[in-house]
Scaffold this active site. Sequence first.
Site, PDB file in Angstrom:
ATOM      1  N   ARG A  48       0.841  -1.211   0.000  1.00 46.25           N
ATOM      2  CA  ARG A  48       0.000   0.000   0.000  1.00 46.25           C
ATOM      3  C   ARG A  48       0.868   1.250   0.000  1.00 46.25           C
ATOM      4  O   ARG A  48       0.588   2.233  -0.680  1.00 46.25           O
ATOM      5  CB  ARG A  48      -0.964   0.020   1.204  1.00 46.25           C
ATOM      6  CG  ARG A  48      -1.676   1.369   1.339  1.00 46.25           C
ATOM      7  CD  ARG A  48      -2.952   1.339   2.174  1.00 46.25           C
ATOM      8  NE  ARG A  48      -2.880   0.549   3.382  1.00 46.25           N
ATOM      9  CZ  ARG A  48      -2.225   0.887   4.500  1.00 46.25           C
ATOM     10  NH1 ARG A  48      -1.557   2.023   4.570  1.00 46.25           N
ATOM     11  NH2 ARG A  48      -2.232   0.091   5.537  1.00 46.25           N
ATOM     12  N   TYR A 100     -16.107  17.421 -16.392  1.00 47.11           N
ATOM     13  CA  TYR A 100     -16.436  15.998 -16.266  1.00 47.11           C
ATOM     14  C   TYR A 100     -17.415  15.832 -15.097  1.00 47.11           C
ATOM     15  O   TYR A 100     -17.144  16.280 -13.974  1.00 47.11           O
ATOM     16  CB  TYR A 100     -15.157  15.179 -16.023  1.00 47.11           C
ATOM     17  CG  TYR A 100     -15.427  13.726 -15.742  1.00 47.11           C
ATOM     18  CD1 TYR A 100     -15.831  12.871 -16.756  1.00 47.11           C
ATOM     19  CD2 TYR A 100     -15.298  13.202 -14.462  1.00 47.11           C
ATOM     20  CE1 TYR A 100     -16.102  11.541 -16.499  1.00 47.11           C
ATOM     21  CE2 TYR A 100     -15.560  11.868 -14.196  1.00 47.11           C
ATOM     22  CZ  TYR A 100     -15.967  11.049 -15.228  1.00 47.11           C
ATOM     23  OH  TYR A 100     -16.239   9.731 -14.967  1.00 47.11           O
ATOM     24  N   ASP A 172      -7.145  18.723 -15.289  1.00 47.30           N
ATOM     25  CA  ASP A 172      -7.528  17.349 -15.622  1.00 47.30           C
ATOM     26  C   ASP A 172      -7.143  17.174 -17.089  1.00 47.30           C
ATOM     27  O   ASP A 172      -7.830  17.642 -17.992  1.00 47.30           O
ATOM     28  CB  ASP A 172      -9.038  17.174 -15.406  1.00 47.30           C
ATOM     29  CG  ASP A 172      -9.518  15.766 -15.775  1.00 47.30           C
ATOM     30  OD1 ASP A 172      -8.784  15.045 -16.473  1.00 47.30           O
ATOM     31  OD2 ASP A 172     -10.646  15.413 -15.371  1.00 47.30           O
ATOM     32  N   LYS A 197      -8.268   6.157 -19.537  1.00 44.28           N
ATOM     33  CA  LYS A 197      -8.528   6.605 -20.905  1.00 44.28           C
ATOM     34  C   LYS A 197      -7.270   6.445 -21.777  1.00 44.28           C
ATOM     35  O   LYS A 197      -6.857   5.326 -22.001  1.00 44.28           O
ATOM     36  CB  LYS A 197      -9.056   8.034 -20.865  1.00 44.28           C
ATOM     37  CG  LYS A 197     -10.123   8.275 -19.772  1.00 44.28           C
ATOM     38  CD  LYS A 197     -11.405   7.515 -20.007  1.00 44.28           C
ATOM     39  CE  LYS A 197     -12.351   7.497 -18.810  1.00 44.28           C
ATOM     40  NZ  LYS A 197     -12.657   8.773 -18.175  1.00 44.28           N
TER      41      LYS A 197
HETATM   42  C1  PLP Z   1     -13.094   9.271 -16.972  1.00 39.06           C
HETATM   43  C2  PLP Z   1     -12.739  10.630 -16.510  1.00 39.06           C
HETATM   44  C3  PLP Z   1     -12.535  10.903 -15.141  1.00 39.06           C
HETATM   45  C4  PLP Z   1     -12.769   9.874 -14.040  1.00 39.06           C
HETATM   46  O1  PLP Z   1     -11.888   8.819 -14.115  1.00 39.06           O
HETATM   47  P1  PLP Z   1     -12.225   7.314 -13.625  1.00 39.06           P
HETATM   48  O2  PLP Z   1     -10.978   6.589 -13.979  1.00 39.06           O
HETATM   49  O3  PLP Z   1     -13.435   6.861 -14.360  1.00 39.06           O
HETATM   50  O4  PLP Z   1     -12.456   7.372 -12.161  1.00 39.06           O
HETATM   51  C5  PLP Z   1     -12.155  12.188 -14.793  1.00 39.06           C
HETATM   52  N1  PLP Z   1     -11.999  13.148 -15.711  1.00 39.06           N
HETATM   53  C6  PLP Z   1     -12.198  12.929 -17.029  1.00 39.06           C
HETATM   54  C7  PLP Z   1     -12.017  14.047 -17.999  1.00 39.06           C
HETATM   55  C8  PLP Z   1     -12.571  11.665 -17.461  1.00 39.06           C
HETATM   56  O5  PLP Z   1     -12.786  11.456 -18.773  1.00 39.06           O
END
Ligand code: PLP
Length: 376
Positions: A48, A100, A172, A197
């Site tokens: 962890r 998001y 982000d 992603k």
């Molecule tokens: C998918 C996404 C998230 C969240 O991520 P998870 O891995 O699904 O928790 C945050 N910001 C953006 C722009 C995303 O496309």
Amino acid sequence: MASLETSIIHQTLENENTGAIVPPLIQSTTFKRDDNGAFLEGRDIYTRASNPNRRLLEKKLSMLENGTDAACFASGQAATMSIIHSLGQNSHVILPDDIYYGTRVILENLYKNWNITFSIVDMSDVKNIEHAIQQNTKLVWVETPSNPSLKIADLIEIAKLCNENNILSAADNTWSSPYFTKPLDLGIDIVMHSTTKYLGGHSDILGGVVIWNEKISQQKSQSIRDYQTIGGGVPSPSDCWLLNRSLSTFFLRMEKHSTNSIILANFLNNHPKVEKVFYPGLITHPNHDIAKKQMTNGFGGMMSILTKGNEQDCLKIASKLQIFQHATSLGGVESLVDHRKSAEGIHSVSPENLLRISVGIENIDDLLEDFSQALS
Ligand SMILES: *Cc1c(COP(=O)(O)O)cnc(C)c1O
């Protein structure tokens, strides 16, 4: 020194002596101590707190964003939480208007008791951010391009504004990926990704990361690290291993996402059944100049379109597509379309005729042909 593309492929585990060309997967949760009971220098203690596969991943993700350190999480949402958590009670946050969805839900649902308030502004004009600053504003959270209308925010201007006002700036960077935008290089304090992603790239690993450089305080980076190691929302060694593998093809995949996207965007932009295309690479995009200034190697693999007709007509196009699967999420090698209004539910503000497209790395002629037949 070798280029980033080469170095990313050649990173391996520290203290690794098996001679394996591919970094081994270390599943062990605990690690040996020396004869005096002390922990071995440079070795791990407990998974962890730290794990060789995770440390390798954090190193590679830092390299990709030009950061100095990173903390990996079990999801993008957990990564976002670590930043929000570091703000403390009674803070105010400024968010982009088409943020998001999940990020806003974190603030609305999970930090209500902390009295964390937020303002939502259109960040394609930095003045809107300036006007929203309050005495207790602790964070400006930016997404560029934004979801789903692909608005571009000027990261240099936003970083400058935040610096002047002693406010943390966080990007982000999930949609853009470090292939197209490196927010830290533009002065932003912290980068967050859903590695689910583009960085994962194959729609088979959930993960998140926060990356920073020396610009943020030791206290801030420690707070994020503590949220990871004490809070425990860490990715499994096997997910880290798989994500490390994904990064070996990162540059190759992103190049193809980019070249496919610009061709598809132009095709759709000239199609009589398409009312509008939102893609920062088109010269008709309202923020194309800023995109050109701050994006490298192209303009990303995401776009949205407005189709002619009503919601039913739009959904029909989505169902007629054969190669583009109708599914939420993005950044994988396979092309997807998503009808955002139905995905977002009753609170959605997305137009009824909007389709969001994640352009994959398939043969571009097949992709064009698929839209041709679906739109006809
Ligand atoms: C998918 C996404 C998230 C969240 O991520 P998870 O891995 O699904 O928790 C945050 N910001 C953006 C722009 C995303 O496309």
